[in-house]
Scaffold this motif. Structure first.
Motif, PDB file in Angstrom:
ATOM      1  N   ILE A 143       0.879  -1.169   0.000  1.00  0.00           N
ATOM      2  CA  ILE A 143       0.000   0.000   0.000  1.00  0.00           C
ATOM      3  C   ILE A 143       0.915   1.217   0.000  1.00  0.00           C
ATOM      4  CG2 ILE A 143      -1.883   1.188   1.176  1.00  0.00           C
ATOM      5  CD1 ILE A 143      -2.640  -1.622   0.314  1.00  0.00           C
ATOM      6  N   THR A 144       1.094   1.875  -1.131  1.00  0.00           N
ATOM      7  CA  THR A 144       2.101   2.936  -1.233  1.00  0.00           C
ATOM      8  C   THR A 144       1.567   4.138  -2.012  1.00  0.00           C
ATOM      9  OG1 THR A 144       3.033   1.935  -3.241  1.00  0.00           O
ATOM     10  CG2 THR A 144       4.013   1.284  -1.147  1.00  0.00           C
ATOM     11  N   GLY A 145       1.981   5.324  -1.573  1.00  0.00           N
ATOM     12  CA  GLY A 145       1.747   6.547  -2.329  1.00  0.00           C
ATOM     13  C   GLY A 145       0.309   6.967  -2.479  1.00  0.00           C
ATOM     14  N   ASN A 146      -0.585   6.460  -1.624  1.00  0.00           N
ATOM     15  CA  ASN A 146      -1.984   6.858  -1.694  1.00  0.00           C
ATOM     16  C   ASN A 146      -2.232   8.114  -0.863  1.00  0.00           C
ATOM     17  OD1 ASN A 146      -3.222   4.347  -3.080  1.00  0.00           O
ATOM     18  ND2 ASN A 146      -1.963   3.488  -1.438  1.00  0.00           N
ATOM     19  N   ARG A 147      -3.223   8.877  -1.262  1.00  0.00           N
ATOM     20  CA  ARG A 147      -3.627  10.084  -0.533  1.00  0.00           C
ATOM     21  C   ARG A 147      -5.060   9.855  -0.049  1.00  0.00           C
ATOM     22  NH1 ARG A 147      -1.328  15.080  -0.293  1.00  0.00           N
ATOM     23  NH2 ARG A 147      -2.708  16.838   0.152  1.00  0.00           N
ATOM     24  N   ILE A 148      -5.221   9.801   1.276  1.00  0.00           N
ATOM     25  CA  ILE A 148      -6.483   9.352   1.853  1.00  0.00           C
ATOM     26  C   ILE A 148      -7.033  10.410   2.802  1.00  0.00           C
ATOM     27  CG2 ILE A 148      -7.598   7.582   3.257  1.00  0.00           C
ATOM     28  CD1 ILE A 148      -5.327   5.679   2.383  1.00  0.00           C
ATOM     29  N   THR A 149      -8.268  10.835   2.558  1.00  0.00           N
ATOM     30  CA  THR A 149      -8.988  11.723   3.458  1.00  0.00           C
ATOM     31  C   THR A 149     -10.192  10.967   4.006  1.00  0.00           C
ATOM     32  OG1 THR A 149      -8.378  13.630   2.092  1.00  0.00           O
ATOM     33  CG2 THR A 149     -10.128  13.962   3.698  1.00  0.00           C
ATOM     34  N   THR A 150     -10.319  10.896   5.328  1.00  0.00           N
ATOM     35  CA  THR A 150     -11.421  10.153   5.928  1.00  0.00           C
ATOM     36  C   THR A 150     -11.731  10.715   7.304  1.00  0.00           C
ATOM     37  OG1 THR A 150     -12.133   7.982   6.705  1.00  0.00           O
ATOM     38  CG2 THR A 150      -9.785   8.439   6.802  1.00  0.00           C
ATOM     39  N   ASP A 151     -12.955  10.444   7.791  1.00  0.00           N
ATOM     40  CA  ASP A 151     -13.312  10.921   9.122  1.00  0.00           C
ATOM     41  C   ASP A 151     -13.236   9.820  10.174  1.00  0.00           C
ATOM     42  OD1 ASP A 151     -15.487   9.448   8.364  1.00  0.00           O
ATOM     43  OD2 ASP A 151     -16.954  11.071   8.534  1.00  0.00           O
ATOM     44  N   ALA A 152     -12.664   8.652   9.826  1.00  0.00           N
ATOM     45  CA  ALA A 152     -12.531   7.602  10.828  1.00  0.00           C
ATOM     46  C   ALA A 152     -11.134   6.993  10.809  1.00  0.00           C
ATOM     47  CB  ALA A 152     -13.591   6.523  10.614  1.00  0.00           C
ATOM     48  N   LEU A 153     -10.797   6.192   9.824  1.00  0.00           N
ATOM     49  CA  LEU A 153      -9.496   5.530   9.756  1.00  0.00           C
ATOM     50  C   LEU A 153      -8.912   5.640   8.361  1.00  0.00           C
ATOM     51  CD1 LEU A 153     -10.314   2.156  11.547  1.00  0.00           C
ATOM     52  CD2 LEU A 153      -9.000   4.045  12.487  1.00  0.00           C
ATOM     53  N   PRO A 154      -7.638   5.954   8.231  1.00  0.00           N
ATOM     54  CA  PRO A 154      -7.033   5.938   6.899  1.00  0.00           C
ATOM     55  C   PRO A 154      -6.791   4.517   6.386  1.00  0.00           C
ATOM     56  CG  PRO A 154      -5.424   6.629   8.546  1.00  0.00           C
ATOM     57  CD  PRO A 154      -6.730   6.514   9.248  1.00  0.00           C
ATOM     58  N   VAL A 155      -6.199   3.655   7.230  1.00  0.00           N
ATOM     59  CA  VAL A 155      -5.971   2.253   6.875  1.00  0.00           C
ATOM     60  C   VAL A 155      -6.345   1.399   8.072  1.00  0.00           C
ATOM     61  CG1 VAL A 155      -4.278   0.494   6.207  1.00  0.00           C
ATOM     62  CG2 VAL A 155      -4.100   2.810   5.279  1.00  0.00           C
ATOM     63  N   MET A 156      -7.098   0.324   7.837  1.00  0.00           N
ATOM     64  CA  MET A 156      -7.472  -0.571   8.916  1.00  0.00           C
ATOM     65  C   MET A 156      -6.985  -1.985   8.624  1.00  0.00           C
ATOM     66  SD  MET A 156     -11.153  -1.428  10.600  1.00  0.00           S
ATOM     67  CE  MET A 156     -11.746  -2.222   9.124  1.00  0.00           C
ATOM     68  N   LEU A 157      -6.338  -2.595   9.617  1.00  0.00           N
ATOM     69  CA  LEU A 157      -5.927  -3.988   9.536  1.00  0.00           C
ATOM     70  C   LEU A 157      -6.963  -4.792  10.315  1.00  0.00           C
ATOM     71  CD1 LEU A 157      -2.146  -3.450  10.319  1.00  0.00           C
ATOM     72  CD2 LEU A 157      -3.331  -3.293   8.115  1.00  0.00           C
ATOM     73  N   ALA A 158      -7.689  -5.638   9.603  1.00  0.00           N
ATOM     74  CA  ALA A 158      -8.814  -6.327  10.228  1.00  0.00           C
ATOM     75  C   ALA A 158      -8.383  -7.658  10.829  1.00  0.00           C
ATOM     76  CB  ALA A 158      -9.935  -6.512   9.207  1.00  0.00           C
ATOM     77  N   GLN A 159      -8.454  -8.751  10.087  1.00  0.00           N
ATOM     78  CA  GLN A 159      -8.086 -10.051  10.617  1.00  0.00           C
ATOM     79  C   GLN A 159      -6.589 -10.297  10.398  1.00  0.00           C
ATOM     80  OE1 GLN A 159     -10.503 -11.612  12.324  1.00  0.00           O
ATOM     81  NE2 GLN A 159     -11.817  -9.898  11.776  1.00  0.00           N
ATOM     82  N   LYS A 160      -6.195 -11.527  10.161  1.00  0.00           N
ATOM     83  CA  LYS A 160      -4.773 -11.854  10.059  1.00  0.00           C
ATOM     84  C   LYS A 160      -4.204 -11.367   8.737  1.00  0.00           C
ATOM     85  CE  LYS A 160      -1.448 -15.596  10.512  1.00  0.00           C
ATOM     86  NZ  LYS A 160      -1.232 -17.035  10.765  1.00  0.00           N
ATOM     87  N   ASN A 161      -3.222 -10.470   8.804  1.00  0.00           N
ATOM     88  CA  ASN A 161      -2.523  -9.959   7.629  1.00  0.00           C
ATOM     89  C   ASN A 161      -1.023 -10.145   7.852  1.00  0.00           C
ATOM     90  OD1 ASN A 161      -4.831  -8.568   6.115  1.00  0.00           O
ATOM     91  ND2 ASN A 161      -4.996  -7.667   8.148  1.00  0.00           N
ATOM     92  N   GLU A 162      -0.314 -10.523   6.809  1.00  0.00           N
ATOM     93  CA  GLU A 162       1.108 -10.787   6.949  1.00  0.00           C
ATOM     94  C   GLU A 162       1.898 -10.111   5.841  1.00  0.00           C
ATOM     95  OE1 GLU A 162       1.471 -15.044   9.094  1.00  0.00           O
ATOM     96  OE2 GLU A 162       0.945 -15.140   6.962  1.00  0.00           O
ATOM     97  N   ASN A 163       3.132  -9.719   6.184  1.00  0.00           N
ATOM     98  CA  ASN A 163       4.078  -9.178   5.205  1.00  0.00           C
ATOM     99  C   ASN A 163       3.506  -7.983   4.461  1.00  0.00           C
ATOM    100  OD1 ASN A 163       6.011 -11.336   5.727  1.00  0.00           O
ATOM    101  ND2 ASN A 163       4.578 -12.656   4.636  1.00  0.00           N
ATOM    102  N   LEU A 164       3.117  -6.986   5.224  1.00  0.00           N
ATOM    103  CA  LEU A 164       2.516  -5.778   4.655  1.00  0.00           C
ATOM    104  C   LEU A 164       3.569  -4.691   4.498  1.00  0.00           C
ATOM    105  CD1 LEU A 164      -0.660  -5.542   6.901  1.00  0.00           C
ATOM    106  CD2 LEU A 164      -0.418  -6.759   4.724  1.00  0.00           C
ATOM    107  N   THR A 165       3.477  -3.960   3.388  1.00  0.00           N
ATOM    108  CA  THR A 165       4.235  -2.732   3.217  1.00  0.00           C
ATOM    109  C   THR A 165       3.239  -1.592   3.084  1.00  0.00           C
ATOM    110  OG1 THR A 165       6.059  -3.872   2.108  1.00  0.00           O
ATOM    111  CG2 THR A 165       5.899  -1.490   1.794  1.00  0.00           C
ATOM    112  N   ILE A 166       3.224  -0.699   4.061  1.00  0.00           N
ATOM    113  CA  ILE A 166       2.342   0.471   4.034  1.00  0.00           C
ATOM    114  C   ILE A 166       3.261   1.675   4.159  1.00  0.00           C
ATOM    115  CG2 ILE A 166       0.385   1.624   5.114  1.00  0.00           C
ATOM    116  CD1 ILE A 166      -0.500  -1.070   6.191  1.00  0.00           C
ATOM    117  N   ASP A 167       3.551   2.308   3.026  1.00  0.00           N
ATOM    118  CA  ASP A 167       4.661   3.249   2.993  1.00  0.00           C
ATOM    119  C   ASP A 167       4.365   4.407   2.042  1.00  0.00           C
ATOM    120  OD1 ASP A 167       7.433   3.978   3.659  1.00  0.00           O
ATOM    121  OD2 ASP A 167       7.799   3.605   1.534  1.00  0.00           O
ATOM    122  N   GLY A 168       4.788   5.610   2.457  1.00  0.00           N
ATOM    123  CA  GLY A 168       4.712   6.769   1.580  1.00  0.00           C
ATOM    124  C   GLY A 168       3.309   7.270   1.303  1.00  0.00           C
TER     125      GLY A 168
END
Length: 199
Positions: A143-168
């Motif tokens: 998940i890279t280089g996104n521009r996110i406007t929100t009134d709750a959460l920008p990114v949510m990790l729900a159940q089991k997630n592995e080897n994530l890159t959330i950058d920039g």
């Protein structure tokens, strides 16, 4: 094939681009049933609910701009402009990547350079309000280089997630000054790397 509310894609190696999708039925583009290795880019998506749905195919009243699920790995989602909103309680996600339970085929997905605006919602099953990007039972996702406007959460990790890159990514607070809800983290999420900016 096309439905009246969106494009529901069940094929592989497709390029889905430069579409304008406007819907009041809560769905934009859905990658489904092992729809792998597609590119989804440069689409303009505006989906919402203005009234509660009580019958039909999607009565759970959840709103997604792009949904990638059920064995649909290897997809590239980039340079889309997504706006999701609702006037009722329910979950909202600009982009939702994941399945309902462990799914080894949900891997190698890249989400980058999208502009996402997500507003409204309430008592959704995963979050209180709107989320830019939701990750649920995925592996090796970028998940890279996104521009996110929100009134709750920008990114949510729900159940089991592995080897994530959330950058920039750039996370923009709402103009109303409302504080973000705390992220719903799960101890099964691991190996997340990257730095993001808040504005």
């Amino acid at each position: 094939y096309w439905r009246d509310w969106s494009s529901d894609v069940c094929s592989s190696d497709l390029e889905i681009d430069h579409n304008q999708i406007v819907s009041d039925d809560g769905r934009g583009i859905i990658m489904d049933s092992s729809s792998r290795d597609n590119t989804i880019h440069d689409n303009l998506i505006d989906v919402r609910y203005s009234a509660r749905v009580t019958e039909g195919e999607y009565v759970e009243n959840q709103v997604y701009g792009i949904r990638d699920r059920y064995g649909s790995g290897g997809n590239k989602i980039f340079k889309n402009r997504i706006q999701v909103a609702t006037a009722i309680d329910g979950m909202i996600a600009g982009i939702y990547v994941g399945s309902d339970n462990a799914d080894p085929a949900m891997d190698g997905i890249e989400v980058y350079d999208n502009e996402i605006h997500a507003f409204g919602g309430g008592s959704g099953w995963l979050t209180k309000g709107s989320t830019g990007i939701v990750l649920d039972w995925v592996n090796k996702i970028k998940i890279t280089g996104n521009r996110i406007t929100t009134d709750a959460l920008p990114v949510m990790l729900a159940q089991k997630n592995e080897n994530l890159t959330i950058d920039g990514n750039v996370f923009i607070k709402p103009a109303t000054g409302k504080a973000w809800e705390k992220d719903i983290t799960n101890p099964n999420n691991n190996a997340m790397t990257g730095k993001n900016t808040e504005e």
